[in-house]
Every structure is written in C-alpha cells, then in structure tokens.
Write a protein that holds these residues in place. Structure first.
Motif, mmCIF file in Angstrom:
data_model
loop_
_atom_site.group_PDB
_atom_site.id
_atom_site.type_symbol
_atom_site.label_atom_id
_atom_site.label_comp_id
_atom_site.label_asym_id
_atom_site.label_seq_id
_atom_site.Cartn_x
_atom_site.Cartn_y
_atom_site.Cartn_z
ATOM 1 N N ARG A 23 3.511 -10.133 -6.200
ATOM 2 C CA ARG A 23 4.262 -10.609 -5.173
ATOM 3 C C ARG A 23 3.679 -10.343 -3.952
ATOM 4 O O ARG A 23 3.157 -9.476 -3.577
ATOM 5 N N GLY A 29 9.405 -4.725 3.165
ATOM 6 C CA GLY A 29 10.733 -4.660 2.508
ATOM 7 C C GLY A 29 11.145 -3.287 1.888
ATOM 8 O O GLY A 29 11.958 -3.042 1.167
ATOM 9 N N GLU A 34 9.325 2.037 -3.114
ATOM 10 C CA GLU A 34 10.453 0.897 -3.283
ATOM 11 C C GLU A 34 9.934 -0.495 -3.571
ATOM 12 O O GLU A 34 10.672 -1.004 -4.581
ATOM 13 N N LEU A 35 8.983 -0.852 -2.882
ATOM 14 C CA LEU A 35 8.310 -2.102 -3.501
ATOM 15 C C LEU A 35 7.841 -2.136 -4.844
ATOM 16 O O LEU A 35 8.048 -3.011 -5.499
ATOM 17 N N GLN A 38 10.876 -2.458 -7.171
ATOM 18 C CA GLN A 38 11.184 -3.775 -7.163
ATOM 19 C C GLN A 38 10.580 -4.454 -8.351
ATOM 20 O O GLN A 38 11.071 -5.565 -9.114
ATOM 21 N N GLN A 145 -0.693 -1.696 -5.153
ATOM 22 C CA GLN A 145 0.157 -1.866 -4.171
ATOM 23 C C GLN A 145 -0.523 -1.537 -2.823
ATOM 24 O O GLN A 145 -1.204 -0.608 -2.635
ATOM 25 N N PRO A 150 3.312 -5.810 2.368
ATOM 26 C CA PRO A 150 3.865 -6.042 1.028
ATOM 27 C C PRO A 150 3.436 -7.024 -0.022
ATOM 28 O O PRO A 150 3.726 -8.149 -0.418
ATOM 29 N N THR A 152 2.145 -6.622 -3.937
ATOM 30 C CA THR A 152 2.035 -5.833 -5.291
ATOM 31 C C THR A 152 1.610 -6.850 -6.530
ATOM 32 O O THR A 152 1.862 -7.953 -6.524
#
Length: 155
Positions: A23, A29, A34-35, A38, A145, A150, A152
């Motif tokens: 991603r 984000g 946190e990323l 997700q 990451q 952002p 990943t």
C-alpha cells in the motif's frame, strides 16, 4: 513520473501475487503502528480461512509498535525483495523473479531516500531461520513500513 504514481506501480509489481499486500498513500494516514495495523487488518480478513482457531496477535497500534524494529535502507531493500519473492509458509519455487523484485525494491528505496527509517517485525532472514514478532493473528507474516511516506508491505 510523479513519485506517488511510481511508488504505486512499484508496490503493485512487488505485491501482485496472492498473499502479499502493498500500500502507498499520498498523505500520512497515521503513525507507523497505525498504518501497519490497517494493512494487518486487511491481511487478517483475506487470510481468515487459514487462521488457527483461538490464535491471537497484536490488535492495537501500541501492541504492534512493540513488535517493530527500525532498519536502514539497505536492509529495507533486502526485506522488500524477500517478502515479494518467497512464500513465508511453504518452501518451494519463488513467487516471482528475484532479480525483478530486487530492482523494484532498490528503486523504492532510492525514491524514498537512503536516510529514511524503515520498520519491520523481521529479525532474521539467514538461511534456515525465519524469526519475527507477529503483527497479525497468523503464524507467518512479515512487515516493512517506511517512516515518513505511508508505504507498507506485508506478506
């Protein structure tokens, strides 16, 4: 080509096979954990048929943060190549050409800068050893990451 578009194409190239999630988003984000959470949630949903009943794993960004280690850009390229090429569960033929995966991974690292920090749950990729801290409720997974962009990759 705009950086976001090129990163998206490269990530798609590295993650097009079943079981590899990649991603890239244009704006931050959330924090690294946190990323990761997700993408981990997306993987858990896709892999739910393979989950061991009662298996647990990190379920919050704080728990995921505890599983992550910082690595440099060279290690990031190595990990991206590994996650894109090999199946973490079953030995056998590579998912894709390792040379292609390495070129794409190195280009991703160049685009994001060699000074950037990367985070992973993988602690050892030496032959015959696969060591990591879980970020999902599944036994086998690896995450990489980028700290500021952002991006990943999860396999």
């Amino acid at each position: 080509m705009e950086v976001a578009a090129e990163l998206g194409a490269l990530t798609g190239s590295l993650s097009r096979e079943d079981g590899v999630f990649g991603r890239v988003v244009d704006e931050a984000g959330g924090s690294v954990p946190e990323l990761v959470r997700q993408v981990a949630a997306e993987a858990e949903e896709a892999w739910k048929l393979y989950a061991v009943e009662g298996a647990v794993g990190p379920d919050t960004p704080v728990e995921i943060d505890d599983a992550l280690l910082q690595v440099d850009a060279e290690r990031a390229a190595e990990l991206l190549t590994y996650l894109a090429t090999y199946n973490l569960v079953f030995p056998g033929p590579a998912r894709r050409d390792r040379a292609h995966a390495r070129r794409a991974a190195e280009r991703v690292v160049r685009l994001l800068g060699y000074e950037a920090a990367w985070y992973t749950n993988i602690t050892d990729l030496s032959p015959g050893a696969r060591a990591w801290n879980p970020v999902t409720r599944h036994t086998f997974e690896g995450i990489l990451q980028h700290d500021q962009w952002p991006l990943t990759a999860l396999a």
